[in-house]
Design a protein around this motif. Sequence first.
Motif, short mmCIF file in Angstrom:
data_model
loop_
_atom_site.label_atom_id
_atom_site.label_comp_id
_atom_site.label_asym_id
_atom_site.label_seq_id
_atom_site.Cartn_x
_atom_site.Cartn_y
_atom_site.Cartn_z
N ASP A 268 39.16 -35.63 -88.04
CA ASP A 268 38.44 -34.82 -89.03
C ASP A 268 37.37 -35.66 -89.73
O ASP A 268 36.43 -35.11 -90.33
N ASP A 269 37.52 -36.98 -89.69
CA ASP A 269 36.56 -37.87 -90.35
C ASP A 269 35.70 -38.62 -89.34
O ASP A 269 35.10 -39.64 -89.67
N SER A 270 35.62 -38.10 -88.11
CA SER A 270 34.90 -38.81 -87.05
C SER A 270 33.58 -38.12 -86.71
O SER A 270 33.18 -37.14 -87.34
N THR A 271 32.94 -38.61 -85.66
CA THR A 271 31.66 -38.04 -85.24
C THR A 271 31.82 -36.66 -84.60
O THR A 271 30.83 -35.96 -84.43
N ILE A 272 33.04 -36.28 -84.21
CA ILE A 272 33.23 -34.95 -83.63
C ILE A 272 33.73 -33.95 -84.69
O ILE A 272 34.13 -32.84 -84.35
N ALA A 273 33.70 -34.36 -85.94
CA ALA A 273 34.25 -33.52 -87.01
C ALA A 273 33.36 -32.32 -87.29
O ALA A 273 32.14 -32.36 -87.10
N GLY A 274 34.00 -31.26 -87.75
CA GLY A 274 33.26 -30.11 -88.25
C GLY A 274 33.44 -28.84 -87.45
O GLY A 274 33.98 -28.82 -86.35
N ARG A 275 32.95 -27.77 -88.05
CA ARG A 275 33.03 -26.45 -87.47
C ARG A 275 32.01 -26.28 -86.34
O ARG A 275 30.90 -26.81 -86.43
N ILE A 276 32.40 -25.56 -85.30
CA ILE A 276 31.49 -25.25 -84.19
C ILE A 276 30.93 -23.84 -84.34
O ILE A 276 29.74 -23.60 -84.13
N GLY A 277 31.79 -22.88 -84.66
CA GLY A 277 31.41 -21.48 -84.75
C GLY A 277 30.92 -21.09 -86.14
O GLY A 277 30.74 -21.94 -87.02
N PRO A 278 30.72 -19.79 -86.37
CA PRO A 278 30.23 -19.29 -87.65
C PRO A 278 31.22 -19.53 -88.79
O PRO A 278 32.44 -19.65 -88.56
N ASN A 279 30.71 -19.54 -89.99
CA ASN A 279 31.53 -19.68 -91.18
C ASN A 279 32.00 -18.28 -91.63
O ASN A 279 31.17 -17.42 -91.93
N PRO A 280 33.31 -18.03 -91.70
CA PRO A 280 33.79 -16.70 -92.06
C PRO A 280 33.39 -16.25 -93.46
O PRO A 280 33.39 -15.06 -93.75
#
Length: 286
Positions: A268-280
Amino acid sequence: MTEKTFPTTVTLNDGNEIPQLGFGVYKLKDDECVTAVRHAIEVGYRHIDTAAIYGNEEQVGNAIRDAIAAGDVTREELFVTTKLWNDRQGAEESTRAFQESLSRLGLDYVDCYLIHWPCPRKGLAVETFSAMAKLQGFGSIRSIGVSNFYAETLDEVISGTGITPVLNQIELHPGFSQAELREVNRERGIATEAWSPIGRGRGLDDPVIRRIAEEHDRTPAQVMLRWHLQLGNIIIPKSAHPKRISENFDIFDFHLGDRDMECITSLDDSTIAGRIGPNPLTFPEE
């Protein structure tokens, strides 16, 4: 010959059981969809997840009927989910939309029907969920749930209808472990189901994932899916490739250690962190 290991199940809050590992069909079209679903059933998947917006309910239904006719599975052994799209929310419209989905699937019932997105600006989630509960009472839906809901919208539906969704299908993958929302679901007795459980491949080359995969003699995707299972998530990986469909099913005979689990969650704290799809919170923009 090694005996095939089948997915564990999760008992939902209405008493129904759902296979923890399912097969997703997002973006699968036409014959490709039929072939993929047929292969998934042959491999051993007993949980199929589709949605009205995917445009492939008819193909999913064709594959299921073919598999039943071939004697590969019975309808009772399958858990079939579909979802209501945003522009069909509301009591009357959602009822019509469900009947259309059921007709396209060619089934007598679905095992689970979900509101696809909360669409907070519409303010129709409670009305829609109540209509779904009435359909459930007629026997054409076994369980009702939601997708992409967050704490406020979950509580709105629960307080407005007196019914707790059986599951909340949310974006969840290494790099976006959704610890807070998983806890929200758990506190309310709602199962967490992960869409895009492999993060659309974003973490397959991550060095942490690759190291753990090498140590267990598994693929990075298998390690990511195993992480989900040990967190208690229900998962619906998608693939059109027979080899990957089979590999994604082969995750029940190894175990990740506590350190492995912590390392994957810490992405969660790496370079692959974060949302891919839309924010609900904001989707769809209106």
